[in-house]
Design a protein around this motif. Structure first.
Motif, PDB file in Angstrom:
ATOM      1  N   ALA A   1       0.878  -1.054  -0.116  1.00 35.54           N
ATOM      2  CA  ALA A   1      -0.313   0.068   0.133  1.00 35.54           C
ATOM      3  C   ALA A   1       0.747   1.154  -0.089  1.00 35.54           C
ATOM      4  N   PRO A   2       1.549   1.563  -1.140  1.00 34.82           N
ATOM      5  CA  PRO A   2       2.468   2.625  -1.085  1.00 34.82           C
ATOM      6  C   PRO A   2       1.985   4.101  -1.040  1.00 34.82           C
ATOM      7  N   ALA A   3       0.612   4.163  -1.324  1.00 35.51           N
ATOM      8  CA  ALA A   3       0.007   5.484  -1.092  1.00 35.51           C
ATOM      9  C   ALA A   3      -0.373   5.867   0.285  1.00 35.51           C
ATOM     10  N   LEU A   4      -0.587   4.799   1.201  1.00 36.23           N
ATOM     11  CA  LEU A   4      -1.162   5.088   2.423  1.00 36.23           C
ATOM     12  C   LEU A   4      -0.049   5.724   3.637  1.00 36.23           C
ATOM     13  N   ALA A   5      -0.787   6.660   4.343  1.00 38.51           N
ATOM     14  CA  ALA A   5       0.472   7.316   5.304  1.00 38.51           C
ATOM     15  C   ALA A   5      -0.429   7.359   6.725  1.00 38.51           C
ATOM     16  N   GLY A   6       0.459   7.629   7.672  1.00 33.76           N
ATOM     17  CA  GLY A   6      -0.235   8.093   8.939  1.00 33.76           C
ATOM     18  C   GLY A   6      -1.204   7.107   9.588  1.00 33.76           C
ATOM     19  N   GLU A   7      -2.200   7.674   9.960  1.00 33.44           N
ATOM     20  CA  GLU A   7      -3.148   6.814  10.870  1.00 33.44           C
ATOM     21  C   GLU A   7      -3.514   5.422  10.011  1.00 33.44           C
TER      22      GLU A   7
ATOM     23  N   THR B   1       2.391  -9.258   6.010  1.00 34.06           N
ATOM     24  CA  THR B   1       3.483  -8.145   6.182  1.00 34.06           C
ATOM     25  C   THR B   1       2.813  -7.113   5.142  1.00 34.06           C
ATOM     26  N   LEU B   2       2.891  -5.617   5.802  1.00 32.10           N
ATOM     27  CA  LEU B   2       2.594  -4.637   4.923  1.00 32.10           C
ATOM     28  C   LEU B   2       3.711  -3.756   4.432  1.00 32.10           C
ATOM     29  N   ILE B   3       3.669  -3.671   3.257  1.00 31.86           N
ATOM     30  CA  ILE B   3       5.159  -2.916   2.760  1.00 31.86           C
ATOM     31  C   ILE B   3       4.573  -1.593   2.036  1.00 31.86           C
ATOM     32  N   SER B   4       5.355  -0.274   2.124  1.00 30.72           N
ATOM     33  CA  SER B   4       4.979   0.840   1.452  1.00 30.72           C
ATOM     34  C   SER B   4       6.021   1.198   0.415  1.00 30.72           C
TER      35      SER B   4
ATOM     36  N   PHE C   1      -3.003  -2.393  -2.622  1.00 27.79           N
ATOM     37  CA  PHE C   1      -3.821  -1.586  -2.078  1.00 27.79           C
ATOM     38  C   PHE C   1      -3.691  -0.200  -2.471  1.00 27.79           C
ATOM     39  N   THR C   2      -4.832   0.598  -3.121  1.00 31.47           N
ATOM     40  CA  THR C   2      -4.792   1.759  -3.430  1.00 31.47           C
ATOM     41  C   THR C   2      -6.172   2.513  -3.266  1.00 31.47           C
ATOM     42  N   VAL C   3      -5.929   4.025  -3.549  1.00 33.60           N
ATOM     43  CA  VAL C   3      -7.394   4.674  -3.394  1.00 33.60           C
ATOM     44  C   VAL C   3      -7.247   5.328  -4.773  1.00 33.60           C
ATOM     45  N   ALA C   4      -8.132   5.223  -5.579  1.00 35.62           N
ATOM     46  CA  ALA C   4      -8.539   5.747  -6.936  1.00 35.62           C
ATOM     47  C   ALA C   4      -8.752   7.100  -6.827  1.00 35.62           C
ATOM     48  N   GLU C   5      -8.508   7.864  -7.752  1.00 36.65           N
ATOM     49  CA  GLU C   5      -8.683   9.229  -7.935  1.00 36.65           C
ATOM     50  C   GLU C   5     -10.160   9.502  -8.547  1.00 36.65           C
ATOM     51  N   TYR C   6     -10.594   8.805  -9.671  1.00 38.81           N
ATOM     52  CA  TYR C   6     -12.003   8.847  -9.923  1.00 38.81           C
ATOM     53  C   TYR C   6     -12.531   7.555 -10.510  1.00 38.81           C
ATOM     54  N   GLY C   7     -13.852   7.608 -11.024  1.00 41.82           N
ATOM     55  CA  GLY C   7     -14.405   6.260 -11.550  1.00 41.82           C
ATOM     56  C   GLY C   7     -15.305   6.923 -12.748  1.00 41.82           C
ATOM     57  N   ILE C   8     -15.229   6.167 -13.682  1.00 41.32           N
ATOM     58  CA  ILE C   8     -15.996   6.615 -15.265  1.00 41.32           C
ATOM     59  C   ILE C   8     -16.957   5.355 -15.144  1.00 41.32           C
ATOM     60  N   ALA C   9     -18.221   6.146 -15.096  1.00 42.07           N
ATOM     61  CA  ALA C   9     -19.362   4.907 -15.066  1.00 42.07           C
ATOM     62  C   ALA C   9     -19.666   4.256 -16.384  1.00 42.07           C
ATOM     63  N   GLU C  10     -19.615   5.033 -17.424  1.00 41.44           N
ATOM     64  CA  GLU C  10     -19.824   4.406 -18.725  1.00 41.44           C
ATOM     65  C   GLU C  10     -18.981   3.282 -19.184  1.00 41.44           C
TER      66      GLU C  10
END
Length: 210
Positions: A75-81, A96-99, A113-122
């Protein structure tokens, strides 16, 4: 049905048609629990086992030995809590979790594991800001990709998020990934194969109220 519900329904239908698994979650904590449970239920990534019976260099031998280690969540983009919460959930299950350091794990990562910026419904597509090489690798070499997509970030078409796309690539160099379903190819005798050039499974977690 509200416009938001309409977008969620269309996005889900389109994403599932191309093989993605779509679920609703109410919080990041629920997304972390989903990820750890998925990792626990899946067999460990076997990529490193291929060729391990042959004479190997010391470096390659170490990679084979690495497969005896716990399952890996990247999960490279996760930070903090949020990172601490996922790390604790992984540790509780012996994972094991790696960043970072993804180049040392070009095979053998069970979950990206990531968090997407946007989703395109079509098209049922998620859009990922991939300026980070660590994140690009996490979405490409993992056996399974789990992406959280806030419901508020779903748009009807790519044209509806055009301005945001321009802003995302304004700084150069920049990378933006459009991900539609799990990795697939049919370049060998037109036989469809999943997971050859990327994740075998794509799980999209629609985050309510975000």
């Amino acid at each position: 049905m509200s416009s938001v519900d309409t977008l969620v329904t269309e996005f889900t239908q389109r994403a599932e048609k191309v093989g993605a698994v779509v679920s609703m979650v109410k919080s990041m904590s629920e997304a972390f629990a989903y990820t750890v449970d998925l990792c626990e239920r899946k067999d460990a990534c076997q990529l490193l086992l291929s060729g391990c019976g042959l004479p190997l260099s010391d470096a390659a031998g170490e990679m084979c030995e690495a497969r005896t280690q716990p399952k890996v969540v990247a999960a490279p983009a996760l930070a903090g809590e949020e990172r601490e919460a996922l790390a604790a959930a992984c540790e509780a299950k012996g994972m094991t979790l790696i960043s970072d350091g993804m180049r040392k794990h070009l095979a053998g990562i069970d979950i990206g594991f990531t968090v997407a910026e946007y989703g395109i419904a079509e098209t049922g597509t998620i859009v990922q800001n991939s300026n980070s090489e660590e994140l690009r690798l996490a979405t490409m070499v993992s056996e399974n990709h789990v992406a959280v997509l806030p419901v508020s970030r779903i748009r009807a078409t790519s044209y509806d998020v055009e301005r945001e796309f321009v802003n995302m690539v304004d700084a150069s160099p920049s990378y933006m990934a459009f991900i539609t379903g799990p990795s697939r190819t049919a370049d060998i005798e037109r036989v469809l194969a999943l997971g050859v050039h990327g994740p075998l499974e794509l799980h999209i977690l629609l985050l309510e109220g975000e």
